[in-house]
Design an enzyme around this catalytic site. Structure first.
Site, short mmCIF file in Angstrom:
data_model
loop_
_atom_site.label_atom_id
_atom_site.label_comp_id
_atom_site.label_asym_id
_atom_site.label_seq_id
_atom_site.Cartn_x
_atom_site.Cartn_y
_atom_site.Cartn_z
N HIS A 199 -50.89 -6.87 -48.79
CA HIS A 199 -50.16 -6.95 -47.52
C HIS A 199 -49.41 -5.69 -47.15
CE1 HIS A 199 -51.70 -10.85 -47.71
NE2 HIS A 199 -51.54 -10.85 -46.41
N ARG A 259 -50.44 -13.96 -38.20
CA ARG A 259 -49.98 -14.44 -39.52
C ARG A 259 -48.54 -14.91 -39.39
NH1 ARG A 259 -53.19 -9.63 -41.40
NH2 ARG A 259 -54.68 -10.37 -42.96
N ARG A 310 -52.11 -18.81 -36.73
CA ARG A 310 -52.46 -19.41 -38.02
C ARG A 310 -51.21 -20.07 -38.60
NH1 ARG A 310 -54.48 -15.95 -43.08
NH2 ARG A 310 -52.30 -15.30 -43.12
N GLU A 317 -62.13 -19.30 -46.41
CA GLU A 317 -61.73 -18.28 -47.38
C GLU A 317 -61.72 -18.80 -48.81
OE1 GLU A 317 -57.85 -16.77 -46.31
OE2 GLU A 317 -57.10 -18.72 -45.76
N ASN A 364 -60.72 -11.40 -47.26
CA ASN A 364 -59.76 -10.91 -48.28
C ASN A 364 -59.64 -11.95 -49.40
OD1 ASN A 364 -59.38 -8.93 -46.41
ND2 ASN A 364 -57.41 -9.68 -45.69
N ASP A 365 -59.47 -13.19 -48.99
CA ASP A 365 -59.36 -14.24 -50.01
C ASP A 365 -60.72 -14.71 -50.48
OD1 ASP A 365 -56.63 -14.80 -50.67
OD2 ASP A 365 -56.36 -15.25 -48.55
N ARG A 379 -56.74 -10.05 -55.53
CA ARG A 379 -56.85 -9.09 -54.41
C ARG A 379 -55.83 -7.95 -54.51
NH1 ARG A 379 -55.44 -12.50 -49.02
NH2 ARG A 379 -54.70 -10.58 -48.10
N CYS A 428 -62.00 -12.35 -39.94
CA CYS A 428 -60.73 -11.65 -39.77
C CYS A 428 -60.24 -10.95 -41.03
CB CYS A 428 -59.67 -12.58 -39.22
SG CYS A 428 -59.32 -13.98 -40.30
C1 PEP Z 1 -58.16 -13.19 -45.43
O1 PEP Z 1 -57.91 -13.82 -46.46
O2 PEP Z 1 -59.20 -12.52 -45.27
C2 PEP Z 1 -57.21 -13.18 -44.31
C3 PEP Z 1 -57.50 -12.61 -43.17
O3 PEP Z 1 -56.01 -13.76 -44.52
P1 PEP Z 1 -54.80 -13.06 -45.32
O4 PEP Z 1 -55.18 -11.63 -45.54
O5 PEP Z 1 -53.59 -13.24 -44.47
O6 PEP Z 1 -54.76 -13.87 -46.59
MG MG Z 2 -56.36 -15.26 -46.54
#
Ligand code: PEP
Ligand code: MG
Length: 610
Positions: A197, A304, A340, A439, A462-463, A473, A510
């Site tokens: 993040h 987010r 979200r 995800e 990402n997840d 991650r 995303c």
């Molecule tokens: C993801 O997991 O790809 C995502 C966009 O959500 P975040 O990065 O907020 O977990």
């Molecule tokens: Mg995520």
């Protein structure tokens, strides 16, 4: 320290900064916010007592080492000595440990904030400087205590009053966001990857950043001159004049290049063979909505909302949330906004939920699971979102859905929230689409089933990568293995776009993968027509899309799906598209294809060198 030592990391945010380093102890951010068991309370108070004694001893040692010099220096140290042991401070901290069962670090950090707030800015100007000094003194003393608790007494946090490059072990999203107000021109962290993040936030704020730099804190000292190269994923400590000149040149070229892309932001986003693609923005802070429009976003594909809950002790109220969502919705109307529901837990800091420590937070009480375990908090959240829907085109998206029951339960609560909003006499849109993130691997496998109940999908790579490849991650050293080009990830994306198209459910993506030009064109080939990413990447991805044909993307995706390794896939995609996208891949207009490919690609695969 010899000149020009190069530290390798991961490009967290593009751009090049040259400036003076400020090493920030991560004392206020890196401790775990633990709740104590009753049996631990006395032990924690004893830890605090020892930390106070150690802090006093260290201050006395510093004082003794000072050359007989300015009287004020010793007077200041004496004042600090008194403040460290100030009964008011200690009593406040002890109460937090005993009554609120907070660990000593957490209690000290909160007490520091509270006491600093007591020195509220006075209206009389001449008092302001004095008050700011006192506030700083309190923070200094509490930082000292935190450092003792962490067993690290080396660093001192000065105030930021000139442009600096911040070096830290880690920065919380709130710290990174706070940098907008500070004269920070770049930052470097030891922890993190491109999808952590801190990096996401830095890109949103357009501050050059290199993350995952092992040992940065042991090599860099406050005052060192640094080059932070977010394009190459490297930091140069005490660079030579030539290195500085080159870095400045690279930075200027990147800026000119990015500006050039920005001027083309309102061009239609279509492939060369006429296929339209929608590009939306991911935002964390309401202020970013304007940034999104400035970069040519078609709307907000991911807001987010968890950032509203972070680094605070009380839950945000319905009205407070409503005002924030409303500001974003109105700013981008008539374009859509996907709100979200909060994704707290896992790697996301939170203090208004007092979550117990977990062995595996990423696999624990996170996102929709947390929401369903706290229906009171969740209903407040949903009501605020519903009320914001009267001001524009709002959709609601649920994170981390792993089974269809979770979605059904959210739908049931959404129905209840609608009744409550209606009963309270507030307006709302008649229909608010309820969608979900894909995800978690189980959601991919069940995508055809979920498609009957979700009104839209957004793939969170990402997840999805973290859970599919079983790679944290945030783990810097495993980051090279967490490749979005892994054939398993490509197959999963294909499976989701197929299920979505079979059931006529809109599907977007995303994750950070969408903001890499090579990955983005591959995603088109895998069936995606909507991508959401940090605003700053939109002009570049639009340009990439305008240079390729959908036919080429589909051909590359078909060929990629038949390959067996991430490396083979990346090579194939680079072979097909890098010649026409090399400037976008390197972030400057200069260089030639062959030369640039020899340099590591910052965006996804920079391998830390240690
Ligand atoms: C993801 O997991 O790809 C995502 C966009 O959500 P975040 O990065 O907020 O977990
Ligand atoms: Mg995520």
């Amino acid at each position: 320290m010899p000149t020009g030592v190069v530290l390798k990391g991961i490009g967290g945010s593009p751009g090049v900064a040259v400036g003076s380093a400020l090493v920030v102890g991560d004392t206020r951010t890196a401790y775990a916010r633990r709740h104590l068991a009753t049996t631990q309370i006395e032990g924690e108070i004893e830890r605090l007592r020892r930390a106070v004694e150690d802090a006093k001893r260290h201050l006395r040692e510093v004082s003794a080492r000072l050359p007989a010099g300015p009287v004020e220096t010793n007077a200041i140290l004496d004042a600090y000595l008194t403040m460290v042991g100030d009964p008011l401070l200690i009593e406040r901290v002890t109460r937090k440990i005993r009554d609120e069962r907070k660990c000593a670090e957490w209690a000290v950090a909160q007490a520091s904030e509270e006491i600093a707030k007591l020195f509220a800015p006075a209206d009389a100007n001449e008092r302001d400087a004095y008050i700011a000094e006192r506030r700083h003194d309190v923070e200094f003393v509490c930082d000292r205590l935190l450092r003792e608790l962490a067993g690290d007494v080396k660093q001192i946090v000065p105030r930021l009053d000139q442009p600096v490059i911040v070096i830290a072990r880690d920065l919380s999203p709130a710290d990174t966001a706070g940098m907008v107000r500070e004269p920070v021109i770049g930052f470097v962290t030891e922890i993190g990857t491109r999808t952590s993040h801190t990096a996401i936030m830095a890109r949103a704020l357009e501050i050059p950043a290199v993350v995952g730099v092992a040992d940065a804190l042991s090599v860099v000292r406050t005052g060192d001159t640094l080059v932070v190269d977010g394009l190459r994923g490297e930091v140069v400590v005490n660079p030579s004049d030539i290195m500085i000149e080159e870095a400045r040149g690279r930075g200027a070229r990147h800026l000119a290049f990015a500006r050039g892309l920005l001027t083309a932001r309102n061009q239609p986003c279509v492939t060369r063979d006429g296929e339209p693609v929608s590009l939306k923005a991911n935002v964390e802070l309401p202020a970013e909505a304007i940034l999104a429009l400035d970069h040519g976003a078609d709307g907000i594909g991911l807001y987010r909302t968890e950032f509203i809950y972070i680094d605070r002790r009380t839950m945000p109220t319905e009205d407070e949330q409503y005002e924030l969502y409303r500001a974003v919705v109105e700013a981008v109307a008539p374009r859509p906004v996907t709100l979200r529901t909060f994704d707290i837990g896992g790697d996301k800091f939170a203090s208004s939920f007092q979550l117990p420590a977990e062995m595996n937070p990423a696999l624990g009480l996170r996102a929709v699971r947390l929401a369903l375990s706290r229906p009171d908090v969740f209903l407040t959240h949903l009501r605020a979102m519903l009320r914001a829907s009267v001001h524009g085109d709002v959709r609601i998206m649920v994170p981390m859905v792993a089974s269809v029951q979770e979605l059904r339960e959210v739908r049931r609560l959404l129905g209840r929230a609608m009744n409550e909003v209606d009963a309270a006499g507030h307006g709302r849109a008649k229909h608010i689409p309820l969608g979900m993130m894909i995800e978690v691997p189980s959601a991919v496998v069940m995508a055809d089933v979920l498609a009957r109940e979700a009104e839209f999908f957004s793939i969170g790579t990402n997840d999805l990568i973290q859970y599919t490849l079983a790679i944290d991650r945030g783990n810097r050293s495993l980051a090279p293995l967490a490749s979005p080009f892994h054939p398993a990830i490509l197959r999963m994306i294909r499976q989701v776009t197929r299920a979505a198209s079979m059931h006529a459910v809109p599907v977007a993506l995303c994750g950070a993968m969408a903001s890499d030009p090579l990955a983005a064109v591959l995603l088109l080939g895998l069936g995606l027509r909507e991508l959401s990413m940090e605003a700053a990447a939109i002009p570049e991805i639009k340009e990439a899309i305008r240079r390729v044909t959908m036919a080429d993307c589909e051909r590359a995706a078909e060929a990629a799906l038949a390959l067996d390794t991430a490396e083979a896939v990346e090579e194939l995609v680079a072979g097909a598209f890098a010649p026409s996208l090399f400037d976008l891949l390197t972030g400057t207009e200069e260089g030639s294809y062959g030369e640039e490919l020899a340099a590591p690609r910052e965006s996804l695969q920079t391998i830390p060198d240690h």
